[in-house]
Design a protein around this motif. Structure first.
Motif, PDB file in Angstrom:
ATOM      1  N   ARG A  49       0.832  -1.211   0.000  1.00 61.12           N
ATOM      2  CA  ARG A  49       0.000   0.000   0.000  1.00 61.12           C
ATOM      3  C   ARG A  49       0.866   1.260   0.000  1.00 61.12           C
ATOM      4  O   ARG A  49       0.540   2.263  -0.643  1.00 61.12           O
ATOM      5  CB  ARG A  49      -0.923  -0.001   1.230  1.00 61.12           C
ATOM      6  CG  ARG A  49      -1.825   1.241   1.363  1.00 61.12           C
ATOM      7  CD  ARG A  49      -2.994   1.143   0.416  1.00 61.12           C
ATOM      8  NE  ARG A  49      -3.771   2.367   0.319  1.00 61.12           N
ATOM      9  CZ  ARG A  49      -4.840   2.660   1.050  1.00 61.12           C
ATOM     10  NH1 ARG A  49      -5.256   1.809   1.979  1.00 61.12           N
ATOM     11  NH2 ARG A  49      -5.497   3.776   0.855  1.00 61.12           N
ATOM     12  N   MET A  50       1.971   1.191   0.724  1.00 59.05           N
ATOM     13  CA  MET A  50       2.826   2.375   0.832  1.00 59.05           C
ATOM     14  C   MET A  50       3.539   2.694  -0.480  1.00 59.05           C
ATOM     15  O   MET A  50       4.038   3.798  -0.664  1.00 59.05           O
ATOM     16  CB  MET A  50       3.828   2.240   1.992  1.00 59.05           C
ATOM     17  CG  MET A  50       3.192   2.370   3.357  1.00 59.05           C
ATOM     18  SD  MET A  50       2.223   3.892   3.532  1.00 59.05           S
ATOM     19  CE  MET A  50       0.563   3.263   3.609  1.00 59.05           C
ATOM     20  N   ASP A  51       3.602   1.687  -1.414  1.00 58.68           N
ATOM     21  CA  ASP A  51       4.163   1.978  -2.737  1.00 58.68           C
ATOM     22  C   ASP A  51       3.158   2.756  -3.579  1.00 58.68           C
ATOM     23  O   ASP A  51       3.530   3.509  -4.482  1.00 58.68           O
ATOM     24  CB  ASP A  51       4.526   0.680  -3.474  1.00 58.68           C
ATOM     25  CG  ASP A  51       5.586  -0.105  -2.712  1.00 58.68           C
ATOM     26  OD1 ASP A  51       6.354   0.544  -1.971  1.00 58.68           O
ATOM     27  OD2 ASP A  51       5.621  -1.342  -2.856  1.00 58.68           O
ATOM     28  N   ILE A  52       1.865   2.565  -3.271  1.00 60.32           N
ATOM     29  CA  ILE A  52       0.827   3.251  -4.037  1.00 60.32           C
ATOM     30  C   ILE A  52       0.648   4.681  -3.530  1.00 60.32           C
ATOM     31  O   ILE A  52       0.601   5.634  -4.297  1.00 60.32           O
ATOM     32  CB  ILE A  52      -0.526   2.492  -3.914  1.00 60.32           C
ATOM     33  CG1 ILE A  52      -0.387   1.069  -4.466  1.00 60.32           C
ATOM     34  CG2 ILE A  52      -1.647   3.253  -4.620  1.00 60.32           C
ATOM     35  CD1 ILE A  52      -1.610   0.203  -4.213  1.00 60.32           C
ATOM     36  N   GLU A  53       0.554   4.814  -2.208  1.00 62.44           N
ATOM     37  CA  GLU A  53       0.249   6.123  -1.637  1.00 62.44           C
ATOM     38  C   GLU A  53       1.494   6.987  -1.538  1.00 62.44           C
ATOM     39  O   GLU A  53       2.537   6.522  -1.092  1.00 62.44           O
ATOM     40  CB  GLU A  53      -0.367   5.953  -0.224  1.00 62.44           C
ATOM     41  CG  GLU A  53      -1.628   5.105  -0.181  1.00 62.44           C
ATOM     42  CD  GLU A  53      -2.777   5.698  -0.998  1.00 62.44           C
ATOM     43  OE1 GLU A  53      -2.739   6.892  -1.321  1.00 62.44           O
ATOM     44  OE2 GLU A  53      -3.702   4.928  -1.335  1.00 62.44           O
ATOM     45  N   LYS A  54       1.376   8.222  -1.979  1.00 62.82           N
ATOM     46  CA  LYS A  54       2.444   9.213  -1.748  1.00 62.82           C
ATOM     47  C   LYS A  54       1.760  10.364  -1.044  1.00 62.82           C
ATOM     48  O   LYS A  54       1.309  11.319  -1.680  1.00 62.82           O
ATOM     49  CB  LYS A  54       3.076   9.676  -3.079  1.00 62.82           C
ATOM     50  CG  LYS A  54       3.797   8.565  -3.841  1.00 62.82           C
ATOM     51  CD  LYS A  54       5.201   8.285  -3.275  1.00 62.82           C
ATOM     52  CE  LYS A  54       5.830   7.046  -3.906  1.00 62.82           C
ATOM     53  NZ  LYS A  54       5.471   5.771  -3.293  1.00 62.82           N
TER      54      LYS A  54
END
Ligand SMILES: Cc1cc2nc3c(=O)[nH]c(=O)nc-3n(C[C@H](O)[C@H](O)[C@H](O)COP(=O)(O)O)c2cc1C
Length: 401
Positions: A49-54
């Motif tokens: 998920r953290m790769d998707i969200e910035k």
């Protein structure tokens, strides 16, 4: 002051916060908020998920030209993943029923709010619980905390954190590190915590970092998760926040209530912590001395963690928090299907396998919120100027005590 509310689902369009009573005239640096959001997203052990969200903050009211107006401050963080969930999490009745069905959660995950929340709120789809219980909400709480930090920076209060345990890998806590490294000045404190920022697990040394990473990876390979311990340290606090006069005014109670409310945090220690219960009083209580030249009371130890009788002592505030292991496992735990009541495997959501480094940033933010609230209750005023005047006059008063 500093009352706030958050709203938003993990896979909804955005997560939102409104802070009700900020003083006017407070400078807010949006880059600083985004920096804190980025710190929360990092850490070895985080999932896809953290790769998707910035995460980026979007402030929509209460601020003009970077300065607070004294009116409610509203802000949000867009969920990038919303694009994949629009048909499922829509607020309208125009969702895609096939997709909604496919994403229905009927196998509650042990360790999450899924089952108690589902029964209590009478939801047949546990997604209605997990979307809000998710630690995605901690992103917007981190943003609220960043604003609290901006406020506290006006009074030279600084907040740091590090990770002192991942599973069975332990490293010394702050009191021991200070003694070992003979850290006395704020410059040395900043240097140590700058080093922590370089560690993907927020540990204080390269050796511990390597061991913690190894352990996180070992459990990840086994489809399992791991918890740990983080510690928050606050410098520059004045003596006198909180009060002994009433149960709900005690600063440690306020800190404990808010910090334990962070997802997966299961306890709290101050200063010397639970170990103090094993020692005689003569080795625990921080004896009081007086420096005639500086005309100041002082202590040679800080086992109290900066709190006595519910009041800040003016020493460093030291708080330690254990985090339980992440409950969503890729080797799922046993559960029961809601419809058939037959044994089943817990639902698999995309998940972190260790989020202790991230939780330490959230804990910094929550500590900042509690302290900013306590600070503005004590030195209250409608503008930052008024609060500063009150603060300075109080400092003069206690100087002459
Ligand atoms: C920063 C952070 C990230 C988290 N990430 C996950 C995750 O990816 N998957 C998961 O199952 N739990 C995750 N958790 C833990 C759950 O949110 C937590 O266990 C759950 O809400 C139950 O909380 P409780 O034990 O405090 O009731 C995370 C917690 C924090 C603080």
């Amino acid at each position: 002051m500093f009352d706030y509310i958050t709203a938003g689902e993990s896979h909804g369009p955005e997560i939102t916060a409104i802070i009700k009573d900020l003083p006017a005239g407070l400078k807010i640096n949006i880059d600083n908020i985004n920096k804190q959001l980025k710190r929360r997203q990092q850490g070895h052990g985080r999932g896809g998920r953290m790769d998707i969200e910035k995460d980026r903050i979007n402030i929509t009211s209460g601020l003009r030209e970077g300065i607070t107006l004294g009116s409610p401050l509203a802000m949000n963080i867009k969920n990038k993943d919303w694009a994949n969930w629009e048909d499922i999490m829509t607020v309208t009745n125009k969702g895609d029923q096939n997709k909604i069905k496919a994403k229905r959660v009927a196998e509650p995950r042990p360790g999450h709010a899924d089952l108690p929340g589902g029964i209590k709120f009478n939801h047949s789809d546990l997604r209605n619980v997990l979307e809000r219980a998710s630690a995605r909400e901690t992103a917007i709480r981190t943003a609220v905390g960043s604003i609290a930090r901006e406020f506290l920076a006006n009074f030279e209060v600084e907040i740091f954190s590090h990770v002192t345990g991942i599973g069975t890998v332990k490293s010394p806590n702050w009191l021991a590190i200070k003694e070992q490294k003979n850290i006395t000045s704020i410059k040395e404190i900043r240097e140590y915590f700058n080093q922590v920022e370089q560690s993907p697990v927020r540990a204080g040394s390269k050796e511990t970092t390597a061991k913690m990473i190894e352990l996180i990876d070992k459990w990840k390979e086994a489809g399992d998760s791991v918890g740990g311990i983080c510690e928050v340290i606050v410098t520059g606090l004045p003596l006198g926040l909180g009060s002994h006069t009433h149960h709900d005014l005690k600063l440690e109670g306020q800190l404990a209530a808010e910090l334990i409310a962070i997802q997966a945090i299961k306890g709290i220690e101050f200063g010397g912590g639970f170990k103090l219960a094993e020692k005689p009083g003569s080795q625990v209580h921080d004896e009081i001395f007086y420096d005639n030249d500086k005309k100041k009371f002082y202590r040679k130890s800080n086992n109290s963690g900066g709190l006595e009788g519910g009041i800040s002592t003016g020493e460093e505030l030291i708080v330690r928090l254990p985090m339980k292991p992440i409950p969503t496992l890729s080797q799922p735990l046993k559960t029961v299907n809601l419809d058939s009541k037959e044994p089943a495997e817990a639902a698999k959501e995309r998940s972190d396998n260790c989020a202790v480094p991230s939780a330490s940033i959230v804990a910094e933010a929550v500590t900042a919120i509690v302290l900013a609230k306590s600070f503005s209750n004590k030195f209250g005023g409608d503008s930052i100027k008024e609060i500063k005047n009150n603060y300075n006059s109080y400092l003069k008063q206690i100087e002459n005590y």
